[in-house]
Design a protein around this motif. Structure first.
Motif, PDB file in Angstrom:
ATOM      1  N   ARG A 137       0.835  -1.207   0.000  1.00 32.96           N
ATOM      2  CA  ARG A 137       0.000   0.000   0.000  1.00 32.96           C
ATOM      3  C   ARG A 137       0.865   1.251   0.000  1.00 32.96           C
ATOM      4  O   ARG A 137       0.528   2.271   0.591  1.00 32.96           O
ATOM      5  N   ARG A 138       1.974   1.160  -0.702  1.00 33.43           N
ATOM      6  CA  ARG A 138       2.887   2.286  -0.852  1.00 33.43           C
ATOM      7  C   ARG A 138       3.293   2.408  -2.327  1.00 33.43           C
ATOM      8  O   ARG A 138       3.681   1.409  -2.943  1.00 33.43           O
ATOM      9  N   TYR A 139       3.193   3.613  -2.886  1.00 35.11           N
ATOM     10  CA  TYR A 139       3.509   3.847  -4.296  1.00 35.11           C
ATOM     11  C   TYR A 139       4.544   4.961  -4.377  1.00 35.11           C
ATOM     12  O   TYR A 139       4.221   6.148  -4.316  1.00 35.11           O
ATOM     13  N   TYR A 166      -2.140   5.314  -2.362  1.00 36.99           N
ATOM     14  CA  TYR A 166      -0.871   4.647  -2.064  1.00 36.99           C
ATOM     15  C   TYR A 166       0.287   5.649  -2.072  1.00 36.99           C
ATOM     16  O   TYR A 166       1.210   5.528  -1.272  1.00 36.99           O
ATOM     17  N   ALA A 226      -6.369  -0.055   2.781  1.00 37.99           N
ATOM     18  CA  ALA A 226      -5.772   1.203   2.339  1.00 37.99           C
ATOM     19  C   ALA A 226      -6.567   2.391   2.863  1.00 37.99           C
ATOM     20  O   ALA A 226      -5.995   3.396   3.308  1.00 37.99           O
TER      21      ALA A 226
END
Length: 252
Positions: free
Chosen positions: A72-74, A103, A240
């Motif tokens: 859940r990280r972009y 994200y 998220a």
């Protein structure tokens, strides 16, 4: 049969160009030249290209997207990796932009310790100087006291003293217990503004202004909102959305 042969030759040329997972300018020019030479229509050529290029693009970008969805990280590096794959294969990135924006915000919070929410359009009525930062699907629940009946304890003895007349001594006491359980009140959408949490659902809606918000608790499947008075509200959300709503509540 002739059209199939032309399409097959064109398809083999595309497959050869994709062998190294990159379509160079020279390979693209050769593909376009072959299309013209074979007399393939634009629609036919694009159909063959899509059939071979898109599965490869989805496979390569999917590896990055799977990692993004899992964490859940972009990050900017993730974005550049996806764009680089798409540039090399001459395709346009196609994914859920809203989720990717969340994200990215979560990555920013983790990387910098700060969140700078940006107002978005919302299909609800907002108050003066009120802006919406996020909305998402949700289920609203509240605790309810449930009483259960487990039969009776004790009993009574009857004595017939006359026709149609019976005297009874003793009594049966009902056995009951109570428990608390979460009960679904409505399904709908949760909105986070700079002034309140607003749940808009069917058949019921509710809102909690930040002046009434005492605290909130985070769980694996939702957020519990504890107010200064009244029953707590529980909003079931995606993982998220839980993280993002939590970050927003710490900021607004």
């Amino acid at each position: 049969m002739f059209a199939f042969t032309k399409g097959g030759k064109f398809g083999r040329a595309v497959k050869k160009a994709l062998a190294d997972k990159v379509i160079t300018d020279g390979e693209l020019a050769e593909i376009e030249r072959l299309q013209s030479e074979l007399g393939l229509s634009e629609e036919k050529a694009k159909g063959i290209l899509r059939k071979q290029v898109l599965p490869l693009a989805n496979k390569l970008t999917g590896r990055v997207l799977d990692r993004v969805k899992k964490t859940r990280r972009y990050s900017p590096d993730d974005e550049e990796e996806i764009r680089d794959i798409c540039r090399q294969l001459r395709v346009t990135p196609d994914f859920d932009q809203v989720s990717m924006q969340i994200y990215r915000k979560l990555w920013e919070v983790e990387a910098t310790g700060r969140l700078e929410p940006e107002p978005i359009e919302a299909d609800i009525r907002l108050g003066r100087n009120e802006v919406c930062f996020h909305y998402c699907p949700s289920v609203w629940l509240q605790m309810k006291t449930v009483r259960e009946h487990h039969g009776y304890a004790g009993g009574s003895i009857g004595f017939r003293v006359a026709k149609g007349v019976t005297l009874r001594f003793g009594r049966a006491v009902p056995i009951t217990s109570t428990r608390e359980e979460l009960v679904e009140k409505a399904g709908g959408d949760l909105y986070v503004t700079n002034k309140k949490l607003a749940f808009i659902g069917q058949p019921r809606s509710t809102n909690v202004t930040y002046g009434r918000l005492a605290r909130w608790e985070i769980y694996s499947d939702g957020i519990e909102v504890i107010k200064n008075s009244g029953k707590p509200d529980v909003f079931r959300l995606s993982e998220a959305d839980i993280e993002y709503v939590d970050a927003l509540l710490q900021t607004v």
